[in-house]
Design an enzyme around this catalytic site. Structure first.
Site, PDB file in Angstrom:
ATOM      1  N   TYR A 163      -1.365  -0.157   9.963  1.00  4.64           N
ATOM      2  CA  TYR A 163      -1.214  -1.087   8.610  1.00  4.64           C
ATOM      3  C   TYR A 163      -0.289  -0.802   7.909  1.00  4.64           C
ATOM      4  CZ  TYR A 163      -3.869  -1.203   3.866  1.00  4.64           C
ATOM      5  OH  TYR A 163      -4.503  -1.288   2.068  1.00  4.64           O
ATOM      6  N   SER A 187       0.539  -1.374  -0.012  1.00  3.83           N
ATOM      7  CA  SER A 187       0.274   0.092  -0.204  1.00  3.83           C
ATOM      8  C   SER A 187       0.808   1.068  -0.243  1.00  3.83           C
ATOM      9  CB  SER A 187      -1.025  -0.380   1.042  1.00  3.83           C
ATOM     10  OG  SER A 187      -1.914   1.628   1.720  1.00  3.83           O
ATOM     11  N   LYS A 198       2.202  -3.382   5.443  1.00  8.65           N
ATOM     12  CA  LYS A 198       2.399  -3.206   4.253  1.00  8.65           C
ATOM     13  C   LYS A 198       4.008  -2.826   3.917  1.00  8.65           C
ATOM     14  CE  LYS A 198      -1.962  -3.619   2.853  1.00  8.65           C
ATOM     15  NZ  LYS A 198      -2.587  -5.220   2.458  1.00  8.65           N
TER      16      LYS A 198
END
Length: 296
Positions: A165, A152, A169
């Protein structure tokens, strides 16, 4: 030349909706047999239901394709092993794995609990590692495999309120980079997709006019290219809204300080020179960082 996946077997995690659904449908349309995996939980990972995955399977079958639904949690090694065994028993091989399953528990770091941090890493990073480990020997033995990790922009460049997150990622890029090296001689290639897509994961993070241009179908061409026979290896591919770009992790040319010159003050004084991107390189592997330091 049309890219086809006839006689290929693909596992797509998180395929009950959004990007995973789009991948599964297009792989099937191009001839692949598809395992549609989805826990069927909420965006934060709570709950479960096989109905979303089963609906995608019905769409594939209605169009003449082959697929079955699976509700394994990617964090459960036994469930993932059973899913892989079922696919291998049914179709004889596993050629493609798209690690797409994910969750969000966004909060600023000051408000984030370690449980929320750990859970997001478990699903994205450990879940991808567990699924990849389950197919790794199969792919090596058959001398063919295509694995896609989902990274991401948050992992690559950071985003406010997504420490968990982002950590997961970027961790996937590290996993991909090593597996690409280890799998190369067995024709097992590993790449990462950084998608820009309108899904339930992003529906309240961007304005409607942007989301309208970011349908999952706009990411599919990049991801399926990385699943194809002529896929690259160790690439980070950005895609969405009609844009296709490649990200790199680079090293600047930097400077070399001799004995007696290696002081904090000298580093501070030459920070701009150290940061200058003219002549930067993309190392082939981790040891190349050391080679840069010594090749002066």
């Amino acid at each position: 030349m049309t890219i086809r996946f006839d006689n290929r077997v693909a596992i797509v995690t998180g395929a009950g909706g959004g990007l995973g659904r789009a991948y599964a449908l297009e792989l099937a349309r191009r001839g692949a047999k598809v395992v549609v995996n989805d826990l069927g939980g909420a965006r934060d990972g709570t709950g479960s239901s096989l109905s979303m995955a089963q609906q995608v399977v019905e769409e594939i079958k209605a169009a003449g394709g082959e697929a079955f639904a699976n509700g394994a949690s990617v964090t459960d090694e036994a469930q993932v092993a059973a899913m892989v065994a079922e696919a291998k028993d049914k179709w004889g091989r596993i050629d493609i794995l798209i690690n797409n399953a994910g969750v969000l528990r966004d909060k600023t770091f000051v408000k984030m609990t370690m449980d929320d941090f750990r859970f997001v890493l478990d699903v994205h990073l450990m879940g991808s590692a567990i699924c990849t480990k389950a197919v790794w020997d199969i792919m090596r033995e058959q001398a063919y495999g295509r694995i896609v990790m989902t990274t991401s922009s948050t992992g690559l460049y950071g985003n406010f309120g997504q420490a968990n997150y982002g950590a997961a990622k970027l961790g996937l890029v590290g996993l991909m980079s090593t597996l690409a090296l280890e799998g190369a001689k067995y024709n097992v290639r590993c790449n990462s997709i950084a998608p820009l897509a309108a899904t339930r994961m992003t529906e309240d993070l961007m304005p409607p006019e942007m989301l309208a241009k970011m349908q999952p179908d706009t990411v599919v061409p990049a991801t399926l290219f990385m699943c194809s026979e002529d896929a690259p290896n160790k690439a980070i591919f950005n895609a969405g809204a009609g844009g296709f770009e490649r990200s790199y992790i680079t090293i600047t040319k930097g400077i070399h300080l001799g004995e007696g010159e290696m002081t904090v003050e000298n580093v501070a004084a030459r920070w701009e020179e150290i940061s200058n991107r003219d002549g930067e390189i993309v190392p082939e592997n981790g040891s190349a960082q050391g080679q840069v330091a010594f090749q002066r």
